[in-house]
Scaffold this motif. Structure first.
Motif, PDB file in Angstrom:
ATOM      1  N   LEU A 153       0.820  -1.216   0.000  1.00  0.00           N
ATOM      2  CA  LEU A 153       0.000   0.000   0.000  1.00  0.00           C
ATOM      3  C   LEU A 153       0.853   1.266   0.000  1.00  0.00           C
ATOM      4  N   SER A 154       1.927   1.252   0.777  1.00  0.00           N
ATOM      5  CA  SER A 154       2.792   2.437   0.826  1.00  0.00           C
ATOM      6  C   SER A 154       3.525   2.630  -0.502  1.00  0.00           C
ATOM      7  N   THR A 155       3.868   1.523  -1.155  1.00  0.00           N
ATOM      8  CA  THR A 155       4.537   1.629  -2.451  1.00  0.00           C
ATOM      9  C   THR A 155       3.605   2.209  -3.505  1.00  0.00           C
ATOM     10  N   LEU A 156       2.354   1.783  -3.506  1.00  0.00           N
ATOM     11  CA  LEU A 156       1.377   2.358  -4.434  1.00  0.00           C
ATOM     12  C   LEU A 156       1.174   3.851  -4.167  1.00  0.00           C
ATOM     13  N   SER A 157       1.163   4.224  -2.900  1.00  0.00           N
ATOM     14  CA  SER A 157       1.041   5.645  -2.537  1.00  0.00           C
ATOM     15  C   SER A 157       2.265   6.417  -3.000  1.00  0.00           C
ATOM     16  N   ALA A 158       3.439   5.808  -2.802  1.00  0.00           N
ATOM     17  CA  ALA A 158       4.682   6.447  -3.255  1.00  0.00           C
ATOM     18  C   ALA A 158       4.685   6.616  -4.765  1.00  0.00           C
ATOM     19  N   LEU A 159       4.144   5.633  -5.468  1.00  0.00           N
ATOM     20  CA  LEU A 159       4.048   5.693  -6.934  1.00  0.00           C
ATOM     21  C   LEU A 159       3.297   6.944  -7.374  1.00  0.00           C
ATOM     22  N   VAL A 160       2.121   7.138  -6.787  1.00  0.00           N
ATOM     23  CA  VAL A 160       1.271   8.267  -7.185  1.00  0.00           C
ATOM     24  C   VAL A 160       1.945   9.602  -6.881  1.00  0.00           C
ATOM     25  N   VAL A 161       2.434   9.755  -5.649  1.00  0.00           N
ATOM     26  CA  VAL A 161       2.987  11.046  -5.253  1.00  0.00           C
ATOM     27  C   VAL A 161       4.297  11.343  -5.986  1.00  0.00           C
ATOM     28  N   THR A 162       5.116  10.320  -6.232  1.00  0.00           N
ATOM     29  CA  THR A 162       6.383  10.541  -6.935  1.00  0.00           C
ATOM     30  C   THR A 162       6.150  10.927  -8.386  1.00  0.00           C
ATOM     31  N   LEU A 163       5.210  10.242  -9.040  1.00  0.00           N
ATOM     32  CA  LEU A 163       4.909  10.542 -10.442  1.00  0.00           C
ATOM     33  C   LEU A 163       4.371  11.962 -10.601  1.00  0.00           C
ATOM     34  N   ILE A 164       3.439  12.326  -9.730  1.00  0.00           N
ATOM     35  CA  ILE A 164       2.851  13.671  -9.808  1.00  0.00           C
ATOM     36  C   ILE A 164       3.893  14.737  -9.481  1.00  0.00           C
TER      37      ILE A 164
END
Length: 423
Positions: A153-164
């Motif tokens: 879950l934290s990796t998916l969250s990191a994915l979104v925030v890092t990409l944006i």
């Protein structure tokens, strides 16, 4: 805090829910800052030496923090409050980063690198407490599952925030000065999210009667030198933990040696930027999110010792994949492999630590583990960049790849040793 509603169910269900929520908030907070620290240093006119120190300084402060952290956790016993306090202290450095561009240009990069390293002091104490507290919260059979789910879950969250974040940093600003202002805005947002992160950590519930809760050997009224000797004897007697630490030291040296080299190859050779960095991080995050459950299944089926050997072997392949990359797009595709390796490594390093460190004096064992992994971090990144300077980036990556593969061999030998003993 009203943001956190009361969760119904057993204490285990509650802690699983809060643990996942804390992981998501932590990922949102730190991934607004840390993935872009090297690029921010470059935007402040940082040098290759600054990049190497950006990787090395945290280890110096982390080692210093272990002594205070061990003392605090053994004296006050309330790991949750001490951990939350130091997580809050660590996240407050995000606000200090905001003021750096207002200072003379000649000291901006160096000061950022120093503060980034100093941030490791409270963060290391907090992480040490969190690792020990996590083992208190969850029974042994649930630890891997809890960490795997949190990591996904934290990796998916990191994915979104890092990409944006990466794309906003690259496409919105028209100059480096505007880009630095946007960095400052993200630092402030990261701090605000961190407030909720710390709040969620406090919401965990500890059943003090659970058998997995740490018990502590008291070294009261003893001189400091005698205490250190007793701690050393305590650790050395645990041969399983000692063998694990030997493998960890070999691996961490090779792992950390490559960190500044990868950034240098991406930035200097393949001409990466904030947008490409976010894309690379996104692919890595997707790979991690997909493979965390797979690594957990492998560890449950084949054991932590075998699973970590496979993960470390894949980590050894990473430098060779960079050597094959003639375009930044190649690095993006190869991160599907390296991301899965990172997932397995981070999950299984902790699982093996819990497996080799007993419940009795667990914090001491985690403190020793923290020290040895940060001693290698003091030298490995600098040696990596020195090797690049003496030869070239290609030779340096080749050496790192060979060392990583050798480190995977040490984990395989460890697996064979204890497999024979269990037969």
């Amino acid at each position: 805090m009203k943001f956190f509603k009361k969760h119904k169910g057993t204490t285990l269900d509650h802690n699983l829910f809060i643990n996942n929520l804390n992981g998501i908030l932590q990922a949102l907070s730190i991934n607004l800052v840390m993935p872009f620290a090297s690029l921010y240093t470059k935007r402040l006119n940082g040098t290759d030496n600054d990049i190497a120190l950006l990787n090395a300084y945290p280890s110096i402060f982390a080692i210093l923090s272990v002594f205070l952290g061990t003392y605090l956790f053994r004296k006050y016993k309330n790991k949750k409050k001490v951990t939350a306090l130091f997580f809050g202290f660590g996240r407050s450095f995000f606000l200090l980063f905001v003021f750096i561009p207002f200072l003379p240009a000649s000291i901006q990069a160096s000061l950022f690198v120093l503060l980034y390293g100093a941030m490791s002091f409270p963060n290391s104490i907090a992480n040490m407490g969190w690792q020990s507290y996590l083992a208190d919260l969850f029974p042994e059979k649930w630890r891997g599952r809890a960490f795997s789910k949190r990591s996904t879950l934290s990796t998916l969250s990191a994915l979104v925030v890092t990409l944006i974040t990466g794309n906003l940093l690259y496409f919105i600003p028209k100059s480096d000065s505007q880009r630095i202002k946007l960095y400052q805005i993200f630092f402030i947002i990261a701090f605000v999210i961190a407030i909720f992160e710390v709040g969620s950590l406090i919401k965990h519930r500890l059943d003090k009667n659970s058998k997995q809760v740490e018990t502590i050997t008291e070294f009261e009224n003893e001189p400091l030198l005698d205490k250190l000797k007793n701690i050393f004897r305590l650790v050395v007697k645990n041969r399983i933990f000692l063998d694990y630490c030997i493998c960890v030291v070999i691996f961490h040296f090779a792992w950390q040696m490559g960190w500044p080299l990868f950034f240098s190859y991406e930035f200097d050779i393949l001409h990466s930027n904030e947008s490409w960095s976010s894309i690379i991080a996104t692919v890595s995050c997707i790979a991690q999110a997909v493979t965390f459950p797979l690594w957990q299944k492998l560890s449950e089926k084949k054991g932590n010792s075998f699973a970590i050997f496979i993960a470390i072997f894949l980590m050894g392949v990473t430098p060779f994949l960079y050597l094959l990359s003639t375009s930044i797009i190649h690095v993006v595709f190869f991160n599907a492999i390296t991301g899965s390796a990172v997932a397995g490594t981070t999950l299984l390093l902790l699982s093996n630590l819990y497996e080799t460190a007993p419940n009795k004096d667990r914090t001491l064992y985690i403190a020793v583990y923290t020290v040895i992994t940060n001693i290698t971090l003091m030298f490995a990144p600098i040696l990596g960049m020195k090797l690049k300077g003496l030869t070239n980036i290609y030779t340096a990556l080749l050496v790192v790849g060979i060392l990583r593969l050798l480190s995977s061999g040490s984990f395989y030998l460890r697996y064979l040793k204890y497999k024979k003993k269990s037969v």
